[in-house]
Design a protein around this motif. Structure first.
Motif, PDB file in Angstrom:
ATOM      1  N   GLY A 215       1.010  -1.120   0.128  1.00 49.03           N
ATOM      2  CA  GLY A 215      -0.035   0.030  -0.015  1.00 49.03           C
ATOM      3  C   GLY A 215       0.847   1.209  -0.024  1.00 49.03           C
ATOM      4  O   GLY A 215       2.192   1.153   0.445  1.00 49.03           O
ATOM      5  N   ASP A 216       0.365   2.325  -0.467  1.00 42.59           N
ATOM      6  CA  ASP A 216       1.002   3.536  -0.455  1.00 42.59           C
ATOM      7  C   ASP A 216       0.185   4.839   0.204  1.00 42.59           C
ATOM      8  O   ASP A 216      -0.878   4.515   0.594  1.00 42.59           O
ATOM      9  N   SER A 217       0.594   5.969   0.256  1.00 39.53           N
ATOM     10  CA  SER A 217       0.313   7.055   0.953  1.00 39.53           C
ATOM     11  C   SER A 217      -0.896   7.724   0.050  1.00 39.53           C
ATOM     12  O   SER A 217      -1.591   8.769   0.572  1.00 39.53           O
ATOM     13  N   HIS A 218      -1.240   7.192  -1.233  1.00 47.46           N
ATOM     14  CA  HIS A 218      -2.017   7.731  -1.959  1.00 47.46           C
ATOM     15  C   HIS A 218      -3.120   6.953  -2.046  1.00 47.46           C
ATOM     16  O   HIS A 218      -4.066   7.177  -3.008  1.00 47.46           O
ATOM     17  N   GLY A 219      -3.411   6.105  -1.184  1.00 49.24           N
ATOM     18  CA  GLY A 219      -4.812   5.119  -1.216  1.00 49.24           C
ATOM     19  C   GLY A 219      -4.490   4.012  -2.158  1.00 49.24           C
ATOM     20  O   GLY A 219      -5.613   3.371  -2.310  1.00 49.24           O
ATOM     21  N   ASN A 220      -3.460   3.775  -2.474  1.00 47.81           N
ATOM     22  CA  ASN A 220      -3.461   2.252  -3.401  1.00 47.81           C
ATOM     23  C   ASN A 220      -3.085   1.314  -2.498  1.00 47.81           C
ATOM     24  O   ASN A 220      -2.111   1.349  -1.914  1.00 47.81           O
ATOM     25  N   VAL A 221      -3.830   0.256  -2.792  1.00 49.08           N
ATOM     26  CA  VAL A 221      -3.488  -1.021  -2.194  1.00 49.08           C
ATOM     27  C   VAL A 221      -3.481  -2.290  -3.224  1.00 49.08           C
ATOM     28  O   VAL A 221      -4.636  -2.042  -4.028  1.00 49.08           O
ATOM     29  N   ILE A 222      -2.519  -3.222  -3.229  1.00 47.91           N
ATOM     30  CA  ILE A 222      -2.507  -4.252  -4.182  1.00 47.91           C
ATOM     31  C   ILE A 222      -2.228  -5.426  -3.448  1.00 47.91           C
ATOM     32  O   ILE A 222      -1.654  -5.488  -2.492  1.00 47.91           O
ATOM     33  N   TYR A 268      -3.496   0.828   5.056  1.00 51.68           N
ATOM     34  CA  TYR A 268      -2.270   0.318   5.292  1.00 51.68           C
ATOM     35  C   TYR A 268      -1.265   1.039   4.351  1.00 51.68           C
ATOM     36  O   TYR A 268      -1.623   1.118   3.009  1.00 51.68           O
ATOM     37  N   GLU A 269      -0.072   1.316   4.583  1.00 50.21           N
ATOM     38  CA  GLU A 269       1.011   1.701   3.732  1.00 50.21           C
ATOM     39  C   GLU A 269       2.158   0.806   4.071  1.00 50.21           C
ATOM     40  O   GLU A 269       2.603   0.515   4.997  1.00 50.21           O
ATOM     41  N   ASN A 270       3.007   0.544   2.925  1.00 50.41           N
ATOM     42  CA  ASN A 270       4.321  -0.409   2.756  1.00 50.41           C
ATOM     43  C   ASN A 270       3.875  -1.713   2.504  1.00 50.41           C
ATOM     44  O   ASN A 270       2.756  -2.058   2.158  1.00 50.41           O
ATOM     45  N   ALA A 271       4.975  -2.602   2.927  1.00 50.87           N
ATOM     46  CA  ALA A 271       4.669  -3.912   2.389  1.00 50.87           C
ATOM     47  C   ALA A 271       3.907  -4.491   3.956  1.00 50.87           C
ATOM     48  O   ALA A 271       4.501  -4.536   5.092  1.00 50.87           O
TER      49      ALA A 271
END
Length: 455
Positions: A215-222, A268-271
């Motif tokens: 996840g990143d701080s821009h709201g993306n989660v994969i 969530y952000e990061n791995a």
């Protein structure tokens, strides 16, 4: 991009992070204990600084010394790797207070998901399936007996703040409960400084399936697919593979979607990794826990997805968006990882520290990777985890990966210390493992009893 990061770890994961940072053009600072002054990560980093004596509580767990090292060297961020302080929200919060970027999730999210009880409550809110269990911390044997009666046996006791297989006990009857609870609680207190326990209905045997998320701080989660980590001894993983042979297309979509939903729920952000137990008989899966860090077994996912997870961690911590979107992620082939430890499987896996007099790591061919911090002449100290290498292979299909792993293990040669290479070779060659016919009970109940009979 950061100019310089400090790696608050040792061994192969410290080497892995240094290499990823160097490929991104980022400077690195290694920390080391007095026992690790000759370690490979110390030699590879741009700078190295001693943070204390051999005992990990005085060095790799010494927050003040590590933060002082970051300030003294001008490091803008700290990568904690796995183990040690990687899931310590207090350390993440101290980094935030000192304007040093912690390469991982925020302290708030770590508190939410690193604690099993909090995580369970959040997953219920997110609509992710959870197993029946206690609704809060359990501190006494009287509480444990009452809760166990309510949810029914068998149960599993877990340290609320735990990880790495510490503070866990399986309990089949009420007679076993009190001594098991006291032992698990004492182990948890010693390992984490927190004796709070959690109780769940035991799904056993089961498949241990985990999903890698970013996840990143821009709201993306994969998600980057799943790993099967069912081959375990004493709740510690021995071999991992991706994808899982126990999961078909429909179930794979369900379990990976649940993992993304869980990560999105907590922003969530990061791995991170969402871990599930899969009951193969019913096809139902249940949330077990979240690991708010990079995993030991991340390379199998990197092989099948083509995504460098450690580089993504650094980019995300720097404020960048993920370099890939979900629709860009494709999965190819099959990957397997074997953990190589300096231990003697014939003597209850007793650690085998000492000087490596000769070392030959397997190589050659496409789809073979060895992550290690070992070299010939290096002395393995007795103070830390016994893992000395990870052998990771990738093939077009599972059979190719199995054959490649067998070849790699046959070439792996370490002299001076005892390792589990032969044990891993027998495991990867076992007919049940070759057929993918195993669960979390297989290693302890089927393979090990036969293996330990052999001369």
């Amino acid at each position: 991009m950061f100019n310089k990061i400090l790696i608050a770890n040792r061994g192969e994961i410290a080497v892995r992070i240094i290499r990823a940072a160097r490929e991104l053009g980022v400077g690195t600072v290694a920390i080391y204990s007095t026992a690790d002054r000759d370690a490979l990560h110390v030699h590879l980093a741009d700078e190295a600084i001693c943070v204390g004596p051999a005992r990990s509580t005085e060095s790799y767990l010494n927050m003040n010394n590590i933060l002082s090292a970051a300030v003294a060297t001008g490091a803008q961020a700290i990568h904690p790797g796995f183990g040690f302080l990687s899931e310590n929200s207090k350390f993440a919060r101290l980094c935030e207070e000192m304007n040093i970027k912690f390469i991982g999730p925020s302290a708030k999210v770590m508190d939410m998901m690193g604690d099993k009880i909090n995580a369970r409550a959040e997953m219920i809110k997110a609509g992710v399936p959870v197993t029946p269990g206690s609704e809060g911390e359990v501190h006494t044997t009287d509480e444990a007996v009452k809760i166990a009666e309510e949810i029914g046996y068998p149960i599993i006791l877990k340290a609320s703040a735990g990880g790495g297989g510490k503070g866990i006990r399986k309990v089949n009857t009420v007679e076993e409960l009190v001594p098991a609870f006291e032992a698990a609680q004492a182990e948890a207190q010693a390992a984490f400084g927190n004796g709070a326990m959690f109780i769940e209905r035991m799904i056993f045997p089961a498949r241990h399936i985990e999903v890698q998320i970013l996840g990143d701080s821009h709201g993306n989660v994969i998600h980057l697919g799943e790993r099967d980590c069912s081959l375990q001894r004493n709740n510690q993983k021995v071999l991992e593979e991706s994808p899982s042979v126990a999961i078909g297309h429909t179930l794979r979509n369900e379990i990976t979607s649940a993992a993304v939903k869980a990560a999105q729920h907590v922003s969530y952000e990061n791995a991170g990794t969402i871990e599930f137990l899969l009951d193969e008989s019913s096809g139902k899966f249940y949330f077990m826990e979240m690991n708010t860090r990079v995993q030991v077994e991340h390379p199998v996912t990197e092989f099948v997805s083509g995504v460098d997870i450690v580089k993504e961690q650094i980019r995300v911590a720097n404020g960048n968006e993920l370099s890939v979107k979900q629709e860009d992620v494709t999965f190819s082939g099959h990957a397997i990882e074997c953990r190589i430890n300096a231990e003697n499987p014939k003597f209850n896996f007793a650690p085998s520290p000492g000087k490596i007099t000769n070392l030959f790591l397997p190589g050659g061919g496409v789809g073979l990777r060895v992550d290690s911090a070992m070299y010939s002449g290096y002395t393995i100290p007795p103070y830390y985890d016994s893992m000395i290498a990870k052998v990771i292979v990738h093939g077009e299909n599972r059979f190719q990966a199995l054959m490649k792993m067998q070849r790699a293990l046959l070439e792996f040669d370490v002299e001076g210390v005892t390792t589990n290479v032969d044990f891993q070779l027998e495991l990867i060659s076992d007919p049940h493992v070759v057929a993918g016919d195993y669960d979390t009970s297989f290693l302890g109940n089927v393979f090990l009893p036969e293996y330990q009979k052999e001369d």
